[in-house]
Design a protein around this motif. Structure first.
Motif, PDB file in Angstrom:
ATOM      1  N   TYR A   3      16.829  25.640   2.900  1.00 53.32           N
ATOM      2  CA  TYR A   3      15.445  25.811   3.306  1.00 53.32           C
ATOM      3  C   TYR A   3      14.764  24.472   3.560  1.00 53.32           C
ATOM      4  CZ  TYR A   3      16.945  29.954   0.893  1.00 53.32           C
ATOM      5  OH  TYR A   3      17.676  31.014   0.475  1.00 53.32           O
ATOM      6  N   PRO A   4      15.189  23.711   4.546  1.00 56.52           N
ATOM      7  CA  PRO A   4      14.577  22.405   4.776  1.00 56.52           C
ATOM      8  C   PRO A   4      13.186  22.503   5.361  1.00 56.52           C
ATOM      9  CG  PRO A   4      16.157  22.870   6.500  1.00 56.52           C
ATOM     10  CD  PRO A   4      16.254  23.988   5.504  1.00 56.52           C
ATOM     11  N   GLU A   5      12.773  23.697   5.758  1.00 53.45           N
ATOM     12  CA  GLU A   5      11.458  23.841   6.396  1.00 53.45           C
ATOM     13  C   GLU A   5      10.304  23.788   5.403  1.00 53.45           C
ATOM     14  OE1 GLU A   5      14.381  26.576   8.540  1.00 53.45           O
ATOM     15  OE2 GLU A   5      13.959  25.919   6.538  1.00 53.45           O
ATOM     16  N   GLY A   6      10.526  23.721   4.137  1.00 55.87           N
ATOM     17  CA  GLY A   6       9.414  23.659   3.200  1.00 55.87           C
ATOM     18  C   GLY A   6       9.788  24.107   1.809  1.00 55.87           C
ATOM     19  N   GLY A   7      10.861  24.833   1.674  1.00 54.15           N
ATOM     20  CA  GLY A   7      11.382  25.146   0.361  1.00 54.15           C
ATOM     21  C   GLY A   7      10.657  26.190  -0.428  1.00 54.15           C
ATOM     22  N   GLY A   8       9.662  26.871   0.114  1.00 54.84           N
ATOM     23  CA  GLY A   8       9.084  27.986  -0.619  1.00 54.84           C
ATOM     24  C   GLY A   8       7.697  27.762  -1.141  1.00 54.84           C
ATOM     25  N   LEU A   9       6.892  26.971  -0.479  1.00 50.67           N
ATOM     26  CA  LEU A   9       5.550  26.716  -0.976  1.00 50.67           C
ATOM     27  C   LEU A   9       4.548  27.765  -0.514  1.00 50.67           C
ATOM     28  CD1 LEU A   9       5.464  22.855  -0.476  1.00 50.67           C
ATOM     29  CD2 LEU A   9       5.978  24.135  -2.537  1.00 50.67           C
ATOM     30  N   THR A  10       4.882  28.552   0.498  1.00 54.35           N
ATOM     31  CA  THR A  10       3.965  29.579   0.985  1.00 54.35           C
ATOM     32  C   THR A  10       4.485  30.952   0.586  1.00 54.35           C
ATOM     33  OG1 THR A  10       5.115  29.773   3.087  1.00 54.35           O
ATOM     34  CG2 THR A  10       3.348  28.147   2.979  1.00 54.35           C
ATOM     35  N   ALA A  11       3.656  31.976   0.771  1.00 52.53           N
ATOM     36  CA  ALA A  11       4.035  33.339   0.381  1.00 52.53           C
ATOM     37  C   ALA A  11       5.171  33.879   1.244  1.00 52.53           C
ATOM     38  CB  ALA A  11       2.820  34.245   0.472  1.00 52.53           C
ATOM     39  N   GLU A  12       5.308  33.389   2.465  1.00 55.12           N
ATOM     40  CA  GLU A  12       6.344  33.895   3.362  1.00 55.12           C
ATOM     41  C   GLU A  12       7.737  33.417   2.949  1.00 55.12           C
ATOM     42  OE1 GLU A  12       3.674  32.051   4.804  1.00 55.12           O
ATOM     43  OE2 GLU A  12       2.509  33.876   5.097  1.00 55.12           O
ATOM     44  N   ARG A  13       7.816  32.262   2.314  1.00 58.82           N
ATOM     45  CA  ARG A  13       9.117  31.686   1.995  1.00 58.82           C
ATOM     46  C   ARG A  13       9.925  32.541   1.016  1.00 58.82           C
ATOM     47  NH1 ARG A  13      10.616  29.555   5.962  1.00 58.82           N
ATOM     48  NH2 ARG A  13      12.263  28.588   4.790  1.00 58.82           N
ATOM     49  N   PRO A  14       9.333  33.071  -0.079  1.00 62.16           N
ATOM     50  CA  PRO A  14      10.147  33.931  -0.952  1.00 62.16           C
ATOM     51  C   PRO A  14      10.671  35.163  -0.217  1.00 62.16           C
ATOM     52  CG  PRO A  14       8.175  33.243  -2.103  1.00 62.16           C
ATOM     53  CD  PRO A  14       8.027  32.795  -0.682  1.00 62.16           C
ATOM     54  N   ALA A  15       9.871  35.735   0.685  1.00 59.17           N
ATOM     55  CA  ALA A  15      10.329  36.899   1.452  1.00 59.17           C
ATOM     56  C   ALA A  15      11.482  36.505   2.371  1.00 59.17           C
ATOM     57  CB  ALA A  15       9.170  37.479   2.254  1.00 59.17           C
ATOM     58  N   PHE A  16      11.397  35.320   2.955  1.00 55.70           N
ATOM     59  CA  PHE A  16      12.466  34.822   3.819  1.00 55.70           C
ATOM     60  C   PHE A  16      13.752  34.652   3.026  1.00 55.70           C
ATOM     61  CE2 PHE A  16      14.769  31.116   5.502  1.00 55.70           C
ATOM     62  CZ  PHE A  16      15.111  31.606   6.753  1.00 55.70           C
ATOM     63  N   ARG A  52      26.829  37.157  -5.282  1.00 52.64           N
ATOM     64  CA  ARG A  52      27.867  38.187  -5.336  1.00 52.64           C
ATOM     65  C   ARG A  52      27.978  38.748  -6.755  1.00 52.64           C
ATOM     66  NH1 ARG A  52      32.127  39.673  -1.940  1.00 52.64           N
ATOM     67  NH2 ARG A  52      31.984  37.787  -0.675  1.00 52.64           N
ATOM     68  N   ARG A  53      27.913  37.885  -7.784  1.00 55.75           N
ATOM     69  CA  ARG A  53      27.944  38.357  -9.172  1.00 55.75           C
ATOM     70  C   ARG A  53      26.757  39.272  -9.451  1.00 55.75           C
ATOM     71  NH1 ARG A  53      29.661  33.168 -10.326  1.00 55.75           N
ATOM     72  NH2 ARG A  53      27.558  32.501 -10.830  1.00 55.75           N
ATOM     73  N   ALA A  54      25.571  38.857  -8.997  1.00 52.53           N
ATOM     74  CA  ALA A  54      24.375  39.690  -9.202  1.00 52.53           C
ATOM     75  C   ALA A  54      24.524  41.018  -8.469  1.00 52.53           C
ATOM     76  CB  ALA A  54      23.131  38.946  -8.723  1.00 52.53           C
ATOM     77  N   TRP A  55      25.082  40.991  -7.265  1.00 45.96           N
ATOM     78  CA  TRP A  55      25.259  42.209  -6.467  1.00 45.96           C
ATOM     79  C   TRP A  55      26.240  43.165  -7.149  1.00 45.96           C
ATOM     80  CZ3 TRP A  55      29.754  43.698  -3.694  1.00 45.96           C
ATOM     81  CH2 TRP A  55      29.575  44.791  -2.845  1.00 45.96           C
ATOM     82  N   ARG A  56      27.344  42.594  -7.720  1.00 46.08           N
ATOM     83  CA  ARG A  56      28.311  43.439  -8.425  1.00 46.08           C
ATOM     84  C   ARG A  56      27.682  44.118  -9.638  1.00 46.08           C
ATOM     85  NH1 ARG A  56      32.569  39.047  -8.595  1.00 46.08           N
ATOM     86  NH2 ARG A  56      33.558  39.204  -6.570  1.00 46.08           N
ATOM     87  N   GLU A  57      26.826  43.391 -10.354  1.00 43.84           N
ATOM     88  CA  GLU A  57      26.227  43.925 -11.583  1.00 43.84           C
ATOM     89  C   GLU A  57      25.057  44.859 -11.314  1.00 43.84           C
ATOM     90  OE1 GLU A  57      25.206  40.529 -13.927  1.00 43.84           O
ATOM     91  OE2 GLU A  57      27.288  39.868 -14.088  1.00 43.84           O
ATOM     92  N   GLY A  58      24.258  44.581 -10.245  1.00 38.79           N
ATOM     93  CA  GLY A  58      23.053  45.382 -10.049  1.00 38.79           C
ATOM     94  C   GLY A  58      22.828  45.899  -8.643  1.00 38.79           C
ATOM     95  N   GLY A  59      23.774  45.700  -7.762  1.00 37.95           N
ATOM     96  CA  GLY A  59      23.621  46.201  -6.396  1.00 37.95           C
ATOM     97  C   GLY A  59      22.590  45.402  -5.612  1.00 37.95           C
ATOM     98  N   MET A  60      22.105  46.015  -4.526  1.00 39.44           N
ATOM     99  CA  MET A  60      21.147  45.336  -3.640  1.00 39.44           C
ATOM    100  C   MET A  60      19.839  45.017  -4.370  1.00 39.44           C
ATOM    101  SD  MET A  60      22.595  44.791  -0.762  1.00 39.44           S
ATOM    102  CE  MET A  60      21.493  44.666   0.600  1.00 39.44           C
ATOM    103  N   GLU A  61      19.485  45.843  -5.339  1.00 38.30           N
ATOM    104  CA  GLU A  61      18.231  45.639  -6.086  1.00 38.30           C
ATOM    105  C   GLU A  61      18.264  44.317  -6.843  1.00 38.30           C
ATOM    106  OE1 GLU A  61      14.686  46.750  -6.274  1.00 38.30           O
ATOM    107  OE2 GLU A  61      16.014  47.865  -4.948  1.00 38.30           O
ATOM    108  N   ALA A  62      19.443  43.876  -7.286  1.00 42.73           N
ATOM    109  CA  ALA A  62      19.574  42.624  -8.029  1.00 42.73           C
ATOM    110  C   ALA A  62      19.330  41.412  -7.134  1.00 42.73           C
ATOM    111  CB  ALA A  62      20.955  42.526  -8.653  1.00 42.73           C
ATOM    112  N   LEU A  63      19.420  41.601  -5.808  1.00 40.18           N
ATOM    113  CA  LEU A  63      19.208  40.490  -4.884  1.00 40.18           C
ATOM    114  C   LEU A  63      17.744  40.368  -4.456  1.00 40.18           C
ATOM    115  CD1 LEU A  63      22.367  40.946  -2.646  1.00 40.18           C
ATOM    116  CD2 LEU A  63      22.040  39.363  -4.550  1.00 40.18           C
ATOM    117  N   ARG A  64      16.928  41.317  -4.843  1.00 41.08           N
ATOM    118  CA  ARG A  64      15.506  41.262  -4.481  1.00 41.08           C
ATOM    119  C   ARG A  64      14.791  40.206  -5.310  1.00 41.08           C
ATOM    120  NH1 ARG A  64      14.433  44.609  -0.691  1.00 41.08           N
ATOM    121  NH2 ARG A  64      15.512  46.590  -0.522  1.00 41.08           N
ATOM    122  N   SER A  65      13.691  39.699  -4.779  1.00 43.97           N
ATOM    123  CA  SER A  65      12.927  38.656  -5.454  1.00 43.97           C
ATOM    124  C   SER A  65      12.279  39.202  -6.721  1.00 43.97           C
ATOM    125  CB  SER A  65      11.840  38.119  -4.513  1.00 43.97           C
ATOM    126  OG  SER A  65      11.070  37.144  -5.177  1.00 43.97           O
ATOM    127  N   ALA A  66      12.326  38.410  -7.776  1.00 43.07           N
ATOM    128  CA  ALA A  66      11.715  38.797  -9.049  1.00 43.07           C
ATOM    129  C   ALA A  66      10.299  38.250  -9.181  1.00 43.07           C
ATOM    130  CB  ALA A  66      12.563  38.303 -10.200  1.00 43.07           C
TER     131      ALA A  66
END
Length: 193
Positions: A3-16, A52-66
């Motif tokens: 993420y060289p474009e800013g690294g997550g300082l705006t609300a859009e970055r976590p969604a990206f 991949r470890r998170a996906w194996r343990e919790g599926g697609m839901e584990a990859l969502r932002s917390a």
């Protein structure tokens, strides 16, 4: 770094970033290799392995932002109450003098909200809400200089002024017969072996 474009300082970055992880999840389900996914999504192999470890343990839901990792511990409503408490002064909270220190603010937060924050976190909290470090504009009326000197005789020794002659510069002046500007003394050289 992906993420060289800013690294997550705006609300859009976590969604990206969540979208990137979900793309990886679909590719995990399709059976693609870790290295291929990492190269295509422009992320590190280690990140893909972690996903991949998170996906194996919790599926697609584990990859969502917390949510944000550094959400404020003290809410705005609690900080408004804290400002009222600080406005009462340190004496109202059992401190002997009228100085707020970070440790004292930390104690007020612990007593009032039952939160245990580090001194550094207290400083960041105060700074975020516009508070700053301030030195008193004048000396306290109650100050007793004589008592301070008796308590701390080893401190507050005035350093010699750089233009005043010291013993070292006086000896050099007598030896050379001219004024010497005080400065750093060059280190002694060791004799060569």
């Amino acid at each position: 770094m992906r993420y060289p474009e800013g690294g997550g300082l705006t609300a859009e970055r976590p969604a990206f970033r969540e979208g990137i992880r979900l793309q990886a999840g679909w590719r995990f389900a399709a059976g693609e290799k870790t290295a291929v996914i990492a190269k295509d999504l422009r992320v590190s192999v280690r990140s893909v392995e972690r996903w991949r470890r998170a996906w194996r343990e919790g599926g697609m839901e584990a990859l969502r932002s917390a949510g944000p990792a550094n959400s404020p511990v003290v809410t705005d409503a609690q900080f408004a109450v804290l400002e009222e408490e600080l406005g009462k002064g340190p004496a109202a909270h059992g401190f002997e003098d009228e100085r707020w220190t970070l440790a004292r603010v930390q104690k007020v937060i612990r007593r009032r909200f039952r939160l245990s924050l580090s001194v550094a976190t207290v400083w960041r909290l105060l700074k975020r809400h516009g508070w700053s470090w301030q030195a008193p504009a004048r000396r306290a009326l109650e100050r007793d200089d004589h008592a301070v000197e008796l308590r701390m005789p080893h401190r507050h020794r005035p350093a010699p002024h750089p233009t005043e002659p010291t013993l070292k510069t006086s000896v050099i002046k007598e030896h050379l017969g001219k004024d010497v500007i005080p400065g750093p003394i060059p280190p002694k050289r060791r004799p060569s072996r």
